[in-house]
Motif scaffolding. Structure first.
Motif, PDB file in Angstrom:
ATOM      1  N   VAL A 287      34.981  54.072  44.081  1.00  0.00           N
ATOM      2  CA  VAL A 287      33.683  53.789  44.703  1.00  0.00           C
ATOM      3  C   VAL A 287      32.597  53.706  43.646  1.00  0.00           C
ATOM      4  CG1 VAL A 287      31.937  54.657  46.283  1.00  0.00           C
ATOM      5  CG2 VAL A 287      34.344  54.798  46.924  1.00  0.00           C
ATOM      6  N   ALA A 288      32.637  54.615  42.665  1.00  0.00           N
ATOM      7  CA  ALA A 288      31.650  54.580  41.586  1.00  0.00           C
ATOM      8  C   ALA A 288      31.742  53.270  40.812  1.00  0.00           C
ATOM      9  CB  ALA A 288      31.853  55.762  40.649  1.00  0.00           C
ATOM     10  N   LYS A 289      32.938  52.827  40.560  1.00  0.00           N
ATOM     11  CA  LYS A 289      33.137  51.576  39.824  1.00  0.00           C
ATOM     12  C   LYS A 289      32.631  50.384  40.623  1.00  0.00           C
ATOM     13  CE  LYS A 289      36.680  49.548  36.866  1.00  0.00           C
ATOM     14  NZ  LYS A 289      36.006  49.928  35.623  1.00  0.00           N
ATOM     15  N   LEU A 290      32.893  50.372  41.930  1.00  0.00           N
ATOM     16  CA  LEU A 290      32.415  49.283  42.779  1.00  0.00           C
ATOM     17  C   LEU A 290      30.899  49.246  42.845  1.00  0.00           C
ATOM     18  CD1 LEU A 290      34.925  49.496  45.782  1.00  0.00           C
ATOM     19  CD2 LEU A 290      34.987  47.918  43.845  1.00  0.00           C
ATOM     20  N   ALA A 291      30.272  50.425  42.739  1.00  0.00           N
ATOM     21  CA  ALA A 291      28.813  50.505  42.821  1.00  0.00           C
ATOM     22  C   ALA A 291      28.140  50.353  41.461  1.00  0.00           C
ATOM     23  CB  ALA A 291      28.404  51.845  43.438  1.00  0.00           C
ATOM     24  N   GLY A 292      28.933  50.279  40.383  1.00  0.00           N
ATOM     25  CA  GLY A 292      28.347  50.176  39.053  1.00  0.00           C
ATOM     26  C   GLY A 292      27.805  51.482  38.541  1.00  0.00           C
ATOM     27  N   LEU A 293      28.325  52.602  39.058  1.00  0.00           N
ATOM     28  CA  LEU A 293      27.876  53.929  38.642  1.00  0.00           C
ATOM     29  C   LEU A 293      28.791  54.491  37.565  1.00  0.00           C
ATOM     30  CD1 LEU A 293      27.143  55.387  42.192  1.00  0.00           C
ATOM     31  CD2 LEU A 293      25.489  54.381  40.594  1.00  0.00           C
ATOM     32  N   GLU A 294      28.368  55.599  36.985  1.00  0.00           N
ATOM     33  CA  GLU A 294      29.195  56.276  35.993  1.00  0.00           C
ATOM     34  C   GLU A 294      30.496  56.737  36.644  1.00  0.00           C
ATOM     35  OE1 GLU A 294      29.798  58.055  32.076  1.00  0.00           O
ATOM     36  OE2 GLU A 294      28.378  56.577  32.856  1.00  0.00           O
TER      37      GLU A 294
ATOM     38  N   ALA B  97      43.293  47.907  41.325  1.00  0.00           N
ATOM     39  CA  ALA B  97      42.059  48.318  40.646  1.00  0.00           C
ATOM     40  C   ALA B  97      42.404  49.074  39.378  1.00  0.00           C
ATOM     41  CB  ALA B  97      41.207  49.193  41.568  1.00  0.00           C
ATOM     42  N   GLN B  98      41.648  48.796  38.330  1.00  0.00           N
ATOM     43  CA  GLN B  98      41.814  49.547  37.094  1.00  0.00           C
ATOM     44  C   GLN B  98      41.075  50.875  37.202  1.00  0.00           C
ATOM     45  OE1 GLN B  98      41.081  47.345  33.505  1.00  0.00           O
ATOM     46  NE2 GLN B  98      41.759  45.418  34.411  1.00  0.00           N
TER      47      GLN B  98
ATOM     48  N   THR C 170      30.209  42.942  32.132  1.00  0.00           N
ATOM     49  CA  THR C 170      31.669  42.961  32.069  1.00  0.00           C
ATOM     50  C   THR C 170      32.268  43.722  33.241  1.00  0.00           C
ATOM     51  OG1 THR C 170      31.434  44.840  30.572  1.00  0.00           O
ATOM     52  CG2 THR C 170      31.823  42.698  29.563  1.00  0.00           C
ATOM     53  N   GLY C 171      31.755  44.922  33.518  1.00  0.00           N
ATOM     54  CA  GLY C 171      32.317  45.725  34.603  1.00  0.00           C
ATOM     55  C   GLY C 171      32.176  45.070  35.954  1.00  0.00           C
ATOM     56  N   LEU C 172      31.092  44.310  36.153  1.00  0.00           N
ATOM     57  CA  LEU C 172      30.878  43.664  37.443  1.00  0.00           C
ATOM     58  C   LEU C 172      31.980  42.656  37.747  1.00  0.00           C
ATOM     59  CD1 LEU C 172      27.617  42.595  39.055  1.00  0.00           C
ATOM     60  CD2 LEU C 172      29.337  40.839  38.737  1.00  0.00           C
ATOM     61  N   TRP C 173      32.378  41.882  36.752  1.00  0.00           N
ATOM     62  CA  TRP C 173      33.422  40.875  36.992  1.00  0.00           C
ATOM     63  C   TRP C 173      34.787  41.520  37.195  1.00  0.00           C
ATOM     64  CZ3 TRP C 173      30.582  37.406  38.538  1.00  0.00           C
ATOM     65  CH2 TRP C 173      29.392  37.045  37.885  1.00  0.00           C
ATOM     66  N   GLU C 174      34.928  42.750  36.739  1.00  0.00           N
ATOM     67  CA  GLU C 174      36.182  43.463  36.952  1.00  0.00           C
ATOM     68  C   GLU C 174      36.363  43.851  38.419  1.00  0.00           C
ATOM     69  OE1 GLU C 174      37.731  47.683  35.442  1.00  0.00           O
ATOM     70  OE2 GLU C 174      37.233  46.321  33.799  1.00  0.00           O
ATOM     71  N   VAL C 175      35.255  44.203  39.091  1.00  0.00           N
ATOM     72  CA  VAL C 175      35.342  44.624  40.489  1.00  0.00           C
ATOM     73  C   VAL C 175      35.100  43.472  41.461  1.00  0.00           C
ATOM     74  CG1 VAL C 175      34.630  46.969  39.919  1.00  0.00           C
ATOM     75  CG2 VAL C 175      32.898  45.302  40.625  1.00  0.00           C
ATOM     76  N   ALA C 176      34.633  42.324  40.955  1.00  0.00           N
ATOM     77  CA  ALA C 176      34.305  41.193  41.832  1.00  0.00           C
ATOM     78  C   ALA C 176      35.472  40.761  42.721  1.00  0.00           C
ATOM     79  CB  ALA C 176      33.789  40.016  41.003  1.00  0.00           C
ATOM     80  N   PRO C 177      36.705  40.636  42.206  1.00  0.00           N
ATOM     81  CA  PRO C 177      37.809  40.205  43.084  1.00  0.00           C
ATOM     82  C   PRO C 177      38.029  41.151  44.260  1.00  0.00           C
ATOM     83  CG  PRO C 177      38.442  39.977  40.789  1.00  0.00           C
ATOM     84  CD  PRO C 177      37.146  40.740  40.791  1.00  0.00           C
ATOM     85  N   LEU C 178      37.949  42.459  44.025  1.00  0.00           N
ATOM     86  CA  LEU C 178      38.176  43.415  45.117  1.00  0.00           C
ATOM     87  C   LEU C 178      37.051  43.339  46.147  1.00  0.00           C
ATOM     88  CD1 LEU C 178      39.580  46.993  44.678  1.00  0.00           C
ATOM     89  CD2 LEU C 178      37.856  46.503  46.407  1.00  0.00           C
TER      90      LEU C 178
END
Length: 260
Positions: free
Chosen positions: A70-77, A202-203, A220-228
């Motif tokens: 969830v943190a990764k999807l939200a762009g949080l630490e 998900a990584q 960079t991180g945003l494009w990692e979660v974009a597909p999900l």
């Protein structure tokens, strides 16, 4: 029922000039903005878009990476060490997307509900609260924890109950730790054949960071979660279209009653 990828949402639209205008509404200095419960992205009048709100319950065994995802999807630490979530934690994620059929841009407001497994088992009111008015459930397992994968059928039956209209999506976390994987692609393929549920990956590692910043670099991180996020948005929008009678309802599938 699994919605074919790219059939509802244009996958790479955010990289287009129009998409970048919408993307700017959820970024600040190349970092994801943090939105409160009553906040929302502000767009220029010429690119204003409708907002579609959904509640997503995140379920899984302790340690599979629910809070980290969830943190990764939200762009949080992303937490480095695992700590059991106490009670219920909610996180709002705004995600712009373009609908393929109408060409219309929509901002998806996704409110993720995450709770610790211990609290879920200890307090009878937590599961009903998480499931109440939920539009989708993400069932998590870890590619590095075989027991979390083997527990999926029991978890799905226990969590879904008689809520047959809920979208069910399985997410395999720690996909990047392939050297320590206990779950193979053959295992995943067999699960999909049996349960007819989409399985996303998900990584686990935190996104690259800019020098001097403690938060992930959105570039960079945003494009990692974009597909999900796009796949989740596709299933949610498709379900709404079925509920509104705009497209035919799918035939009942085996996962609604469990495997034969």
């Amino acid at each position: 029922m699994s919605v074919p990828p790219g059939s509802v949402i244009v996958p790479d639209w955010l990289k287009s000039p129009e998409g970048k205008e919408h993307l700017a509404a959820i970024l600040r200095k190349n970092k994801r903005k943090v939105f409160g419960l009553i906040e929302r992205p502000v767009l220029p009048p010429q690119v204003a878009s409708d907002t579609a709100s959904y509640k997503v319950f995140v379920s899984g065994k302790s340690g599979v990476g629910k809070t980290a995802l969830v943190a990764k999807l939200a762009g949080l630490e992303v937490p480095i060490a695992h700590h059991e979530t106490m009670g219920i934690q909610t996180t709002v994620v705004y995600w712009p997307a373009k609908l393929r059929d109408s060409g219309r841009a929509v901002i998806f407001r996704l409110q993720f509900w995450d709770c610790g497994e211990a609290a879920l088992r200890k307090f009878d009111h937590i599961l009903p609260a998480c499931r109440e008015k939920a539009d989708a459930i993400l069932f998590l397992f870890s590619f590095t924890d075989r027991s979390s994968f083997d527990d999926l059928p029991a978890q799905i039956s226990r969590i879904v109950g008689n809520a047959g209209s809920l979208i069910r999506i399985v997410v395999g976390t720690k996909f990047d730790q392939f050297m320590h994987a206990d779950v193979t692609e053959r295992d995943v393929a067999e699960f999909q054949r049996t349960w007819h549920l989409p399985v996303l990956r998900a990584q686990s590692a935190a996104g690259p960071r800019q020098a001097g910043r403690r938060t992930p670099d959105a570039g960079t991180g945003l494009w990692e979660v974009a597909p999900l996020l796009n796949r989740l948005a596709e299933h949610l929008w498709h379900q709404d279209q079925v509920a509104a009678g705009l497209i035919p309802a799918p035939l009942p599938s085996p996962e609604e009653t469990g495997p034969c």
